[in-house]
Enzyme design. Sequence first.
Site, short mmCIF file in Angstrom:
data_model
loop_
_atom_site.label_atom_id
_atom_site.label_comp_id
_atom_site.label_asym_id
_atom_site.label_seq_id
_atom_site.Cartn_x
_atom_site.Cartn_y
_atom_site.Cartn_z
N GLU A 211 2.57 -5.40 7.00
CA GLU A 211 2.07 -5.15 8.18
C GLU A 211 1.68 -5.17 9.15
OE1 GLU A 211 1.85 -6.77 5.66
OE2 GLU A 211 -0.35 -6.41 3.98
N ALA B 226 0.57 -1.36 -0.06
CA ALA B 226 0.13 -0.17 -0.05
C ALA B 226 0.87 1.46 0.08
CB ALA B 226 -0.57 -0.22 1.01
N GLY C 134 0.35 -5.61 0.45
CA GLY C 134 -0.14 -5.81 -0.75
C GLY C 134 0.72 -5.91 -2.05
N GLU D 62 0.40 -9.25 -1.93
CA GLU D 62 -0.25 -10.16 -1.55
C GLU D 62 -0.75 -9.94 -3.03
OE1 GLU D 62 -2.49 -7.27 1.58
OE2 GLU D 62 -3.19 -9.16 2.39
C1 LIG Z 1 -5.71 2.46 2.59
C2 LIG Z 1 -6.34 0.88 3.40
C3 LIG Z 1 -5.77 -0.28 2.25
C4 LIG Z 1 -6.20 -1.48 3.12
C5 LIG Z 1 -5.82 -2.68 2.37
C6 LIG Z 1 -3.78 -2.46 3.14
C7 LIG Z 1 -3.47 -3.76 2.36
C8 LIG Z 1 -1.43 -3.35 2.07
C9 LIG Z 1 -0.79 -2.98 2.91
C10 LIG Z 1 -0.06 -3.04 3.53
O1 LIG Z 1 0.44 -2.99 2.02
S1 LIG Z 1 1.18 -1.88 4.39
C11 LIG Z 1 2.73 -1.18 3.58
C12 LIG Z 1 3.79 -2.11 3.39
N1 LIG Z 1 4.70 -2.20 2.71
C13 LIG Z 1 5.08 -1.47 3.64
O2 LIG Z 1 5.59 -2.22 5.26
C14 LIG Z 1 7.30 -1.56 3.20
C15 LIG Z 1 7.63 -0.58 4.27
N2 LIG Z 1 8.72 -0.01 3.47
C16 LIG Z 1 10.02 -1.17 3.70
O3 LIG Z 1 9.95 -1.75 4.24
C17 LIG Z 1 11.10 0.07 2.80
O4 LIG Z 1 11.38 0.96 2.76
C18 LIG Z 1 12.39 -1.16 1.61
C19 LIG Z 1 10.30 -1.39 0.78
C20 LIG Z 1 12.36 -2.83 1.72
C21 LIG Z 1 13.45 -0.15 0.90
O5 LIG Z 1 13.66 0.15 1.60
P1 LIG Z 1 14.90 1.02 1.58
O6 LIG Z 1 15.87 0.42 2.29
O7 LIG Z 1 15.87 -0.03 0.42
O8 LIG Z 1 14.52 2.07 1.77
P2 LIG Z 1 14.07 3.60 2.03
O9 LIG Z 1 15.15 4.79 2.15
O10 LIG Z 1 13.64 2.14 3.13
O11 LIG Z 1 12.41 3.84 1.32
C22 LIG Z 1 13.18 4.39 -0.08
C23 LIG Z 1 12.19 5.19 -0.49
O12 LIG Z 1 10.51 4.78 -0.90
C24 LIG Z 1 9.86 4.44 -0.12
N3 LIG Z 1 8.53 3.73 0.18
C25 LIG Z 1 8.97 2.52 0.79
N4 LIG Z 1 7.85 1.51 1.08
C26 LIG Z 1 6.92 2.45 0.74
C27 LIG Z 1 5.69 3.20 0.84
N5 LIG Z 1 4.71 0.94 1.03
N6 LIG Z 1 4.49 3.20 0.03
C28 LIG Z 1 5.11 4.76 -0.31
N7 LIG Z 1 6.60 4.82 -0.23
C29 LIG Z 1 7.51 3.54 0.37
C30 LIG Z 1 10.61 5.83 1.72
O13 LIG Z 1 9.49 6.22 2.14
C31 LIG Z 1 11.62 6.28 1.07
O14 LIG Z 1 11.18 7.70 0.22
P3 LIG Z 1 11.93 8.62 0.50
O15 LIG Z 1 12.66 8.35 1.82
O16 LIG Z 1 13.18 7.96 -0.46
O17 LIG Z 1 11.22 9.54 -0.47
#
Ligand SMILES: CCCCCCC/C=C/C(=O)SCCNC(=O)CCNC(=O)[C@H](O)C(C)(C)COP(=O)(O)OP(=O)(O)OC[C@H]1O[C@@H](n2cnc3c(N)ncnc32)[C@H](O)[C@@H]1OP(=O)(O)O
Length: 195
Positions: free
Chosen positions: A123, A61, A100, A103
């Site tokens: 999550e 997400a 997601g 998923e």
């Molecule tokens: C609204 C209701 C929805 C209901 C259903 C929901 C079902 C789904 C739920 C989900 O999917 S919850 C989200 C799950 N995803 C995460 O938790 C991922 C979190 N991110 C990470 O673990 C890490 O960022 C990474 C992807 C493993 C990358 O790690 P790395 O160390 O390589 O880089 P970072 O500096 O951490 O991140 C780079 C850059 O990317 C941005 N970012 C990371 N994840 C997301 C995301 N999910 N959405 C948007 N942006 C994301 C992070 O903020 C960094 O951005 P900048 O700081 O460089 O601008």
Amino acid sequence: MARYTRIPGSIALITLMNPPVNALSAAVRQGITDTVGRAVSDPEVKAVVLCGENGKFCGGADIREFAGPMTGPPLIPMIDAIEAAEKPVVAAIEGIALGGGLELALACHYRIAHVKARLGLPEVTLGLLPGAGGTQRLPRLIGVPAALDLIVTGRHVSAQEALKLGIVDQVTDGNIQEVAMEFAQSMSATLNSRC
Ligand SMILES: CCCCCCC/C=C/C(=O)SCCNC(=O)CCNC(=O)[C@H](O)C(C)(C)COP(=O)(O)OP(=O)(O)OC[C@H]1O[C@@H](n2cnc3c(N)ncnc32)[C@H](O)[C@@H]1OP(=O)(O)O
């Protein structure tokens, strides 16, 4: 956004485009909905490959949209439509398939992972449970104990562990899109020969 490319040999390649991690923003959900619908309704398309731009499948997400109102197509019907597609849909997982994003891959009929990919349902680290079918599809695929381990710890697994657990069908160190398209082509040929 999602880019739709028709590859010679009857494959539709759908590429998620939302830097930096191709998160499932409203625009990406709309793009997937539109392009999957287009692939399914095109009689020339025999199989579909879903991948992410810039070496990342999908980070889940879009956390940048959590603060605002929900817009765009809801995630669950979009994911369910992929599972219901009557053509093989293959997830080409490179980099990450998290939350997601995993998923989404679980709703595809096959999953090919690059050897350096990491997969997981993080999550719980956000105080959530997987809300888009992961709590059903993952246990069906790998059994309840292994699925619970991933869901309650939120840990990431390597492509090799994902293969061992049965989350992915194949791991490659080659070009993920080419390998997935070849796989999709062969699955479509196998299915057609049985019809
Ligand atoms: C609204 C209701 C929805 C209901 C259903 C929901 C079902 C789904 C739920 C989900 O999917 S919850 C989200 C799950 N995803 C995460 O938790 C991922 C979190 N991110 C990470 O673990 C890490 O960022 C990474 C992807 C493993 C990358 O790690 P790395 O160390 O390589 O880089 P970072 O500096 O951490 O991140 C780079 C850059 O990317 C941005 N970012 C990371 N994840 C997301 C995301 N999910 N959405 C948007 N942006 C994301 C992070 O903020 C960094 O951005 P900048 O700081 O460089 O601008």
